[in-house]
Design an enzyme around this catalytic site. Sequence first.
Site, PDB file in Angstrom:
ATOM      1  N   GLY A 157      50.746  18.054  52.653  1.00 36.11           N
ATOM      2  CA  GLY A 157      49.453  17.757  53.265  1.00 36.11           C
ATOM      3  C   GLY A 157      48.281  18.569  52.956  1.00 36.11           C
ATOM      4  O   GLY A 157      48.507  19.583  52.078  1.00 36.11           O
ATOM      5  N   CYS A 200      56.140  20.530  49.062  1.00 38.12           N
ATOM      6  CA  CYS A 200      54.674  20.967  49.098  1.00 38.12           C
ATOM      7  C   CYS A 200      54.303  21.703  50.357  1.00 38.12           C
ATOM      8  O   CYS A 200      54.912  22.725  50.738  1.00 38.12           O
ATOM      9  CB  CYS A 200      53.754  19.734  48.675  1.00 38.12           C
ATOM     10  SG  CYS A 200      52.079  20.471  48.172  1.00 38.12           S
ATOM     11  N   TYR A 201      53.482  21.038  51.337  1.00 35.27           N
ATOM     12  CA  TYR A 201      53.266  21.497  52.488  1.00 35.27           C
ATOM     13  C   TYR A 201      54.580  21.634  53.286  1.00 35.27           C
ATOM     14  O   TYR A 201      54.669  22.903  54.104  1.00 35.27           O
ATOM     15  CB  TYR A 201      52.198  20.703  53.156  1.00 35.27           C
ATOM     16  CG  TYR A 201      51.656  21.172  54.485  1.00 35.27           C
ATOM     17  CD1 TYR A 201      50.477  22.175  54.601  1.00 35.27           C
ATOM     18  CD2 TYR A 201      52.236  20.905  55.743  1.00 35.27           C
ATOM     19  CE1 TYR A 201      50.160  22.595  55.930  1.00 35.27           C
ATOM     20  CE2 TYR A 201      51.834  21.206  56.924  1.00 35.27           C
ATOM     21  CZ  TYR A 201      50.590  22.136  57.029  1.00 35.27           C
ATOM     22  OH  TYR A 201      50.252  22.587  58.269  1.00 35.27           O
ATOM     23  N   HIS A 213      55.915  17.869  43.792  1.00 37.33           N
ATOM     24  CA  HIS A 213      56.189  16.685  44.304  1.00 37.33           C
ATOM     25  C   HIS A 213      57.381  15.953  43.810  1.00 37.33           C
ATOM     26  O   HIS A 213      57.264  15.601  42.878  1.00 37.33           O
ATOM     27  CB  HIS A 213      54.943  15.943  44.440  1.00 37.33           C
ATOM     28  CG  HIS A 213      54.034  16.460  45.176  1.00 37.33           C
ATOM     29  ND1 HIS A 213      53.665  15.690  46.875  1.00 37.33           N
ATOM     30  CD2 HIS A 213      52.953  17.374  45.159  1.00 37.33           C
ATOM     31  CE1 HIS A 213      52.941  16.701  47.380  1.00 37.33           C
ATOM     32  NE2 HIS A 213      52.311  17.296  46.236  1.00 37.33           N
ATOM     33  N   GLU A 219      58.413  13.060  44.713  1.00 36.58           N
ATOM     34  CA  GLU A 219      58.310  11.608  44.933  1.00 36.58           C
ATOM     35  C   GLU A 219      57.425  11.025  43.781  1.00 36.58           C
ATOM     36  O   GLU A 219      57.324  10.026  43.932  1.00 36.58           O
ATOM     37  CB  GLU A 219      57.935  11.379  46.337  1.00 36.58           C
ATOM     38  CG  GLU A 219      56.534  11.706  46.496  1.00 36.58           C
ATOM     39  CD  GLU A 219      56.299  13.381  46.910  1.00 36.58           C
ATOM     40  OE1 GLU A 219      57.211  14.179  46.743  1.00 36.58           O
ATOM     41  OE2 GLU A 219      54.926  13.767  47.696  1.00 36.58           O
ATOM     42  N   ASP A 229      51.342 -11.196  51.234  1.00 36.23           N
ATOM     43  CA  ASP A 229      51.916 -10.723  52.515  1.00 36.23           C
ATOM     44  C   ASP A 229      52.117 -11.974  53.245  1.00 36.23           C
ATOM     45  O   ASP A 229      53.144 -12.384  54.041  1.00 36.23           O
ATOM     46  CB  ASP A 229      51.446  -9.706  53.226  1.00 36.23           C
ATOM     47  CG  ASP A 229      51.089  -8.276  52.540  1.00 36.23           C
ATOM     48  OD1 ASP A 229      51.711  -8.313  51.347  1.00 36.23           O
ATOM     49  OD2 ASP A 229      50.278  -7.690  52.717  1.00 36.23           O
ATOM     50  N   LYS A 266      54.901  -2.816  50.038  1.00 37.81           N
ATOM     51  CA  LYS A 266      54.536  -3.946  49.289  1.00 37.81           C
ATOM     52  C   LYS A 266      55.515  -4.289  48.316  1.00 37.81           C
ATOM     53  O   LYS A 266      55.704  -5.708  47.997  1.00 37.81           O
ATOM     54  CB  LYS A 266      53.347  -3.593  48.546  1.00 37.81           C
ATOM     55  CG  LYS A 266      52.327  -4.642  47.763  1.00 37.81           C
ATOM     56  CD  LYS A 266      51.605  -5.407  48.931  1.00 37.81           C
ATOM     57  CE  LYS A 266      50.579  -6.252  48.267  1.00 37.81           C
ATOM     58  NZ  LYS A 266      49.669  -6.820  49.542  1.00 37.81           N
TER      59      LYS A 266
END
Length: 598
Positions: free
Chosen positions: A51, A78-79, A165, A167, A222, A368
């Site tokens: 964040g 992180c945060y 991070h 991710e 979509d 997605k």
Amino acid sequence: MDSIAVIDFGSQYAHLIANRVRRLQVYAEIFLPETPLHVFSKYKGIILSGGPNSVYEKGAPTINPKIFSLGIPILGLCYGHQLIAHLLGGKVEPGQTKEYGLAKLSVLKKVGIFDNLRDHTQVWMSHGDTVTALPKDFIHLGKTPDCFYSAMGNPARKIFSAQFHIEVTHTVDGMKMLSNFLDICHAKREWSMERFMEEKITSIKKMLGDRKVFLLVSGGVDSAVAYAMLSKALGTDRVYGLFVDTGFLRKNEGKKIAAALRKIGVKNFHVFSAKKRFFSALRGVINPEEKRKIIGDLFLEVQAQAVRKLKLDPEHWVLGQGTIYPDTIESAGTKYADKIKTHHNRVPEILELIKKGRVIEPLAELYKDEVRKLGTQLGLPDSMVWKHPFPGPGLAVRILCADAEKLPENTSAAEENIETFLMPHRLSGKILPIQSVGVQGDARTYRNPLAVWGENINFDEFENLSTALTNRFQVINRVCLLLAPQKIHSIKILPGVLTEKRVHLLQELDDIVMTFIQKNHIERDTWQFPTILLPLSINGIKREAVMLRPVCSEEAMTANFYKMDFMLLKKLVAKLAPKVSAVFYDITNKPPGTIEWE
Ligand code: XMP
């Protein structure tokens, strides 16, 4: 099914975390920090995201510290790492150096999320604050040259955290670390698209009973996948698909969608042509905002008319929508996406219908990439499943309109200064007498583009140059590279508004570009590849000019222009050049340019 909760502290990456967990076959959902603790009791693990705030600032987002006593394994990133330190008695301070980018992590203890890891590995950092003292009973797990407490953990309480991070793909062993965390959580790897599809079919049947579904198919991925999914669950007769043709679609768009759907056995698909109404409403309009407003309002009107014509009895019909997960979550990281999309999926009337159980959104839990996977599983062709996003107003905002030259007041002085700036790079430049939309800070700009040409330099140099030019010369908001002809001697405006003839020309040019990028497999490297028609005659040739605007992006908030292979680009230019007076390539990032030109 075992699931993981991701708490979003305003990170751009919260969705990425949930998406990565799902790729490891465990279902994950996003929550806001203020979510009551009892909600988490059914989750196998909790991940605290990054964040933009400082944990010690007044008003910074936080969580109920009792979360650490739930006995559920926790991972802070992180945060989240700093918040764990802050709430459990460690210390967080502004770092000596703000650290952004790649760093080499030394793994100090191969336990917890670092189980079975190598001694050193590359990680990606983005932080100003740093943990300077560990909480009681935490052990030091990893360090980088600029961040001593890069990772920490309390194996007994199953709490682990990292400053970097895990991710993002730049963290080379990130997926391994995440997988280790899922093992710590004893989360069963049960989430798969096959299972999702089976369960969804059952739940769609249950929700609908013997009612039918009406769905607007926009041409995007979509809505097409939602339509195919509903048809699979309910049978093609019970799903009515409507496609409104505004006249500003890509070449043969309606036919292509119909063919893709027919191929998988779906027949109940109808095209409602409203071309004439759109062209007549837009007659003589030049201003982009005006165009957008007219198209948006008319679209709603035409859609309502088309639906009225069907005389759907609300007792027996439900509205289907292709809403996907990021559209449904209200958190800081997705606020921007909300602005772009929510206007049609979450307007008050729709919210009212949702309350009454009259809306079905079969993709509302998916990202997605998962929607694409499902589309493939349902048998839709790659050309449909891997489609780029396309703006609602369509080609209408990719055809610049003009009645006269639009140049800044001090053009010649600006051009002289720009010339001096470009000279050392052996480049020349000219301000184009048209304007396009840009974005700086939160503000919209409407300014002229600069065209540059000269000896070959590479795209990386062009990127620096383009940024320097737009920073320095406030009269321009974009820089474009002239690809053909070699130089500009003269520029003249070709007055033009939105006509069928111009739409047809852009459809042809756009089709050349789209076919070319599909054949050369560039489609998946780019987020979008708009082709834009410019009402400019270059060097006395009485034809319009064309702008290529390929970009790379994640979710369109920011974008970088795509650095296409020069040999390939040359081939593409050769196909376009005979049909236009010039071919340009937009080398502006977002910001200061937007992806679209209008
Ligand atoms: P910009 O041009 O603002 O675009 O960088 C960001 C993303 O939004 C798309 N876009 C739209 N999508 N209706 C839409 O559904 C619209 O009016 C619209 N305008 C822009 C654009 O294509 C890009 O992906």
